[in-house]
Design a protein around this motif. Structure first.
Motif, PDB file in Angstrom:
ATOM      1  N   UNK A 751      71.768  26.130  28.343  1.00 30.02           N
ATOM      2  CA  UNK A 751      72.590  26.685  27.264  1.00 30.02           C
ATOM      3  C   UNK A 751      73.405  27.872  27.730  1.00 30.02           C
ATOM      4  N   UNK A 755      77.336  28.153  27.757  1.00 27.66           N
ATOM      5  CA  UNK A 755      78.040  29.250  27.105  1.00 27.66           C
ATOM      6  C   UNK A 755      78.975  29.944  28.077  1.00 27.66           C
ATOM      7  N   UNK A 757      80.238  28.685  30.719  1.00 25.85           N
ATOM      8  CA  UNK A 757      81.356  27.781  31.027  1.00 25.85           C
ATOM      9  C   UNK A 757      82.372  27.812  29.900  1.00 25.85           C
ATOM     10  N   UNK A 758      81.897  27.841  28.651  1.00 28.60           N
ATOM     11  CA  UNK A 758      82.811  27.907  27.517  1.00 28.60           C
ATOM     12  C   UNK A 758      83.587  29.210  27.538  1.00 28.60           C
ATOM     13  N   UNK A 841      79.432  20.914  29.181  1.00 27.60           N
ATOM     14  CA  UNK A 841      79.423  21.991  28.190  1.00 27.60           C
ATOM     15  C   UNK A 841      78.984  21.498  26.807  1.00 27.60           C
ATOM     16  N   UNK A 842      79.505  20.368  26.320  1.00 27.64           N
ATOM     17  CA  UNK A 842      79.126  19.967  24.959  1.00 27.64           C
ATOM     18  C   UNK A 842      77.613  19.801  24.832  1.00 27.64           C
ATOM     19  N   UNK A 845      75.877  23.238  24.626  1.00 26.57           N
ATOM     20  CA  UNK A 845      76.082  24.088  23.451  1.00 26.57           C
ATOM     21  C   UNK A 845      75.647  23.407  22.164  1.00 26.57           C
ATOM     22  N   UNK A 846      75.265  22.147  22.256  1.00 31.09           N
ATOM     23  CA  UNK A 846      74.843  21.465  21.046  1.00 31.09           C
ATOM     24  C   UNK A 846      73.547  22.058  20.528  1.00 31.09           C
TER      25      UNK A 846
END
Ligand SMILES: Nc1ncnc2c1ncn2[C@@H]1O[C@H](COP(=O)(O)OP(=O)(O)OP(=O)(O)O)[C@@H](O)[C@H]1O
Ligand SMILES: [Mg+2]
Lengths: 848, 267
Positions: A751, A755, A757-758, A841-842, A845-846
């Motif tokens: 996570x 994060x 990476x986002x 990433x998805x 972060x889910x």
């Protein structure tokens, strides 16, 4: 219950890579143990075989003390002792074969063994590959070993010319002995002759051959049926009055051979135990990870009504699977390693070992320790898993501080268990208390180092991170944060590395001090640039080789050296005969007591002896004391005129020094074993060819002092190379632990990585931060490991000697350990880092 | 379904004459799983104008998060296109997508927004650190301070996440998301883990960035009270935009009008 066991399987299968790495780790630990035990048993078996072939059916052996050998009179006295049924005398000496046309020129010496063809078969079986045994009547027949026949191109029926004091002796090969033959330490180059023929080798031209067998090296004695050994030994003691001698029994020979292998065996056993320790840390870490990772699942199981005991069984089942699989593979790895180690030892020429023996004991010990240690290591994580409360499902993060205490506390127990097992398994543990004491010391040191790691983690990580911070500030920061997140896990991860690298550094420092003590005496003691060694006692004095050498232009000094034994207070004292004036002139020998000039001059007189200081301390004598030494002419008093720091090395410590005159007139020294040649300054280049030519002519082997030092050092290096290989197993285990930990880190931080990476962190940056994390772990391991290793080295080599402990810090190896730690850790991080860089990433972060 | 991006009533869309800052054209996203294909997004087109506060609202599993990830360039659509400031971002290389995230978008998630071992300032400054800039430099330090002030956390700069309440943590996340002055701020259920009052603090913080800085915001929520802060609400259902409710910019964020409109739509 069956359902939960299946769950244990699935948990292992879900983390296939980690399971595999852990199994490999365990198998390496078990492998090193099995190899150590296999080599140990192999050495034992070889020693037993050697002893059996050496003494055969003899009950006692009488060995000559003096170079002149046992006289005919002594042999008669021995044969007359009540209870002695048979005596089989033997003469053993080194010489060369004369080179002959049509044969490869071999310059290596051969060992001539003269035996009594009628008595010998009753003591010992010489196993023939082909041909026939020596016939009592035929004086000109000879047996050669298969090894010698192969290297020198000899065949049945060939004539051999053997060099002696007089004209070469010609004999005919009538038989070929299997393999290396009966003589240990001859390298298989043995010629067996009838004893009367062998005796002729020491008869100079013009002298008449002796009428009776004399000059005998040893006599094997077979007792009459029912004669008590102790009683006969006592009778021999009373009967043999003419000469000093040594009486030994087969078991004495075996135990002295065993003693000579004790160092390497106990070191290997210690390494095996330490490798197992590293493996235990890996297991502890893996099991703890499994629990932490599945804490919510375990909570769910508990919430669904699983008993604590069921949870324990799940974890224990996992451990059992890992332990059994690891041990099984370990036996295979260990067997291979044992063959490798045995071949290595054989090739290094240090120890006689034919091959490892992987017996049921080694296999059982391997499986037992592999499974046992895995289970012991799993006890704590299992307990922790059982303690997971059903509400853990709701908790986001576990309490790391508690985990740390639990981890490291349990480590002490694990170490105690392994340590006890190791001390019990350690060869020689029962006889020499210093070995287990030292092993315990090493354990405690390693354990303290591992336990100190969490305390020092923050500053160490900062220090280790410095080089990375200069280039990759963010990555270094994130890496350090990850390292400090779970200090317990970091400790276990680094712990194995600390242990592995500490052993590498410790071995280097032990090797270093061994090298120093094995070669330092050369410069300190030998009065020459070159040493010429003789196979048989070489003539000294007017017309002797020393005189011829001295007369060569450019040779400043040529001095004879002979080694022999003195009988003092019922023990064998290794002695070297020297010319005091030569040592005085050349400035050798470092006196710690007594006046140097006076002492060396006294040696050239009569009745003087110089002792190495440690030996004097052991014997409890000092300067001015008198030592009564037994000779064939009765007791001779020698006055201690000085003590030296170091002297010529012997088998049991440094040799005592006696004047040349006394040695030849009273102690049976016939000639020089070696000559030390000192060149005049700047003259070595022109004088050396002449010296070498003379050496060849006189069948002497010339070797520069530096080459001797190099050869000694090389032999040691080969031996320590093997130990290094074993120590590296621990380092490899540590690397596996790093892979595990970093993969786990990545999974846990998925996570956080998502994060980051986002927030714009690139793949490369994520990848680099994991690599930097590994680099920092490696550097911490290298730093702590080096310090620990130096301390362990000091402990193992007994304080570093006179030069102080700093002299044994193997700086290049310390640097290598740190580089190795960092490089290996980063290599281990390659896959986890790739994994981290690829976190989608998805997914990260889910929400759950 | 007929949907046109800017057909809403005149007052609601500020700066209507300029081009949309974000535009989605026929977006779809399928997840392939063994044995089945999940169609999480099924043909979504929408656009967002600069400075607008837009909410994606819908029930659980309707595809809101998936849509947001496509719009923010965190994931790639199976088909269709996303344009950010007129530039397609659907097929960017990894490094271009990374740069985009670093410079032009900001994200706030439901949880796990902060690096645990960094304090507030360090967490807010993270995008600069990632970009290799020195966040202690005069200008950047000023921006960090400003962002922290905007979310009302001045005085707690040296606190680490575990020393902050959940609401404060989320506000740090908002500050971090806006510190680079991104073109777009995406927030996926930022109040999902919080109680009602704390949730309002976050929404107020988002609202202030919109008002004071003209920040464009796309908010995903299933909560009408949160969606009521937006200028426009897209109602997402079954992977599609089912409706669009224009609320217009208002200073009070009462949810009543939105709920009434939803009720009108039968939702
Ligand atoms: N990686 C994935 N693989 C398979 N299916 C997925 C994946 N991610 C999402 N889905 C499916 O896509 C659909 C939409 O998911 P999404 O997370 O976008 O919903 P959501 O509207 O955000 O729901 P919530 O309000 O619960 O967060 C769901 O049916 C979900 O099961
Ligand atoms: Mg969602």
């Amino acid at each position: 219950m069956r359902g939960l066991v299946r769950y244990a399987w699935r948990a292992l299968a879900a983390r296939r890579a980690r399971t595999l790495l852990t199994v490999i780790g365990i198998s390496l630990g078990v492998g090193v143990l099995v190899a150590a035990l296999g080599v140990d048993a192999g050495l034992d078996a070889s020693i037993d075989r050697t002893v059996a072939s050496m003494v055969g059916r003899a009950d006692l052996r009488v060995t000559a003390f003096e170079e002149t050998g046992l006289s005919a009179g002594t042999l008669e006295q021995l044969a007359a002792v009540p209870g002695v049924a048979l005596t089989a005398p033997a003469i053993e000496r080194k010489t060369f074969l004369a080179s002959q046309a049509g044969r490869p020129v071999e310059t290596a010496p051969v060992t001539v063994l003269g035996i009594d063809p009628s008595a010998e078969p009753r003591v010992r079986d010489l196993s023939l590959a082909r041909g026939v045994a020596l016939a009592p009547a035929d004086g000109a027949s000879a047996l050669v070993t298969e090894t010698l026949a192969a290297t020198d191109g000899l065949e049945l029926g060939d004539n051999l010319q053997i060099l002696g004091m007089g004209a070469p002796l010609t004999v005919k090969i009538t038989g070929v002995l299997r393999g290396d033959g009966p003589e240990l330490g001859s390298g298989g180059r043995t010629v067996v002759l009838p004893i009367r023929t062998a005796q002729l080798l020491s008869v100079a031209d013009g002298d008449t051959a002796p009428a009776q067998v004399g000059g005998v090296t040893r006599v094997d004695v077979v007792l009459a049926a029912g004669a008590p050994v102790d009683q006969v030994a006592a009778s021999i003691g009373q009967a043999l009055t003419l000469q000093p001698y040594v009486l030994s029994r087969p078991q004495d020979i075996a135990s002295s051979l065993r003693a000579s292998t004790l160092d390497i065996r106990s070191t290997m056993a210690l390494l095996a135990a330490i490798t197992l320790f590293a493996a235990a840390i890996l297991i502890l870490n893996t099991m703890a990870m499994t629990v932490v990772e599945r804490i919510r699942e375990l909570g769910l199981l508990r919430a669904a009504g699983a008993q604590r005991s069921q949870i324990v069984r799940v974890v224990v089942t996992q451990a059992l699977v890992l332990g059994v699989a690891g041990s099984g593979v370990g036996i295979v790895v260990g067997t291979l390693l044992a063959y490798l180690a045995a071949a290595w030892l054989r090739a290094s020429g240090q120890l006689a070992i034919e091959g490892p023996v992987i017996g049921p004991f080694a296999v059982l010990a391997g499986i037992g320790s592999g499974v046992g240690i895995t289970l012991v290591a799993a006890v704590e994580p299992a307990r922790r898993a059982a303690a997971v409360s059903p509400v853990a499902v709701l908790r986001v993060r576990s309490d790391t501080a508690r985990l740390v205490r639990a981890h490291t506390g349990w480590l002490v127990v694990v170490v105690a268990v392994i340590g006890t097992a190791a001390v019990l398994l350690l060869p020689g543990g029962a006889t020499d208390l210093a070995i287990p004491v030292r092993a315990v010391g090493v354990y405690v040191l390693l354990l303290v180092a591992v336990l100190l790691t969490p305390v020092l983690l923050a500053p160490l990580a900062r220090l280790a991170g410095l080089p990375f911070a200069a280039l990759l500030r963010l990555e270094e920061r994130l890496a350090r944060a990850a390292i400090r997140r779970d200090p317990g896990r970091t400790t276990l991860t680094v712990g194995a590395l600390v242990i592995g690298l500490a052993m590498v550094v410790a071995l280097a420092s032990v090797a270093g001090s061994a090298r120093v003590s094995a070669t330092a005496w050369l410069a300190d003691v030998v009065p020459g640039d070159e040493v010429l060694t003789a196979i048989a006692p070489a003539p000294v004095g007017p017309g002797g080789i020393d005189t011829q050498l001295s007369s060569i232009d450019g040779v400043a000094l040529a001095t004879p050296i002979a080694s022999f034994d003195l009988a003092y207070a019922g023990t064998r004292l290794e002695a070297v005969a020297i010319r005091g004036a030569d040592f005085l002139a050349d400035g050798r020998l470092n006196f710690t007591a007594g006046d140097r000039t006076a002492a060396l001059n006294a040696l050239d007189g009569t009745g003087a002896i110089v002792l190495p200081a440690p030996r004097a301390a052991r014997l409890g004598v000092g300067v001015g004391d008198t030592m009564a030494v037994a000779t064939s002419q009765g007791l001779v008093n020698l006055k201690v005129v000085g003590l030296v720091a170091r002297s010529f090395p012997g088998r049991t410590g440094d040799a005592v020094l006696v004047g040349w005159g006394d040695a030849t007139s009273k102690f049976g020294v016939l000639g020089a074993d070696a000559f030390a040649v000192r060149y005049a300054p700047g003259r070595q280049a022109d004088a050396q060819p002449q010296v070498d030519a003379l050496a060849r002519q006189m069948a002497l082997t010339a070797s520069p002092v530096s080459a001797v030092a190099g050869a000694v050092g090389d032999a040691l290096d080969r031996l320590f190379g093997l130990l290094d290989l074993l120590a590296l197993a621990a380092v490899v285990i540590a690397a596996l632990g790093i892979v595990n930990t970093l993969s786990m880190d990545t999974l846990e931080r998925v996570r956080e990585i998502g994060m980051l990476r986002a927030a714009g962190m690139s793949r490369i940056q994520v990848w680099r931060s994991v690599l930097v994390e590994a680099g920092i772990l490696g550097a911490i391991g290298g730093l702590v490991g080096s310090v620990t290793g130096v301390l362990v080295g000091v402990l193992l080599s007994g304080g570093g000697g006179a030069a102080g402990p700093m002299s044994v810090v193997p700086w290049p190896t310390v640097a290598l350990a740190i580089v190795l730690g960092v490089a290996l850790a980063m290599l281990a991080a390659a896959q986890p880092a790739r994994m981290a860089g690829r976190v989608p990433i998805p997914m990260a972060v889910r929400g759950e | 379904m007929t949907f046109q991006p800017t057909t809403a009533d005149e007052a609601s869309a500020p700066r209507r004459t300029v081009l949309p800052i974000l535009e989605a054209r026929s977006l779809t996203k399928q997840y392939r799983m063994p044995g089945e294909i999940v169609e999480a997004v099924r043909g979504v087109s929408l656009s967002v104008m600069p400075g607008e506060f837009v909410a994606l609202m819908g029930p659980s599993g309707s595809g809101k998060s998936t849509l947001l990830q496509l719009l923010g360039g965190l994931d790639q659509p199976s088909s269709g296109e996303v344009l950010l400031e007129g530039e397609p971002i659907g097929r960017l290389s990894d490094s271009d997508a990374t740069r985009l995230r670093r410079e032009r978008t900001g994200f706030v998630f439901q949880s796990f927004n902060l690096v645990p071992l960094m304090n507030v300032v360090e967490n807010v400054a993270l995008p600069f650190t990632i970009a290799g800039q020195d966040p202690r430099s005069h200008e950047l330090a000023g921006r960090v301070r400003e962002a922290i002030a905007l979310v009302d956390l001045t005085g707690k700069e040296r606190h680490r996440p575990d020393q902050l309440s959940a609401g404060e943590q989320q506000r740090v996340a908002v500050a971090r998301a806006i510190v680079t002055r991104p073109a777009l701020l995406f927030a996926d259920e930022p109040t999902g883990n919080l109680d009602f009052r704390t949730g309002l603090d976050i929404l107020d913080a988002l609202w202030r960035t919109c008002m004071e800085r003209g920040q464009t915001i796309v908010l995903v929520t299933h909560d009408a009270k949160a969606a009521a802060y937006a200028d426009r609400v897209f109602v997402v259902g079954d992977g599609q935009i089912q409706d669009e409710i224009v609320l217009g910019r208002r200073t009070d964020h009462a949810a009543a009008p939105l709920i009434a409109r939803l009720a009108l739509l039968g939702l």
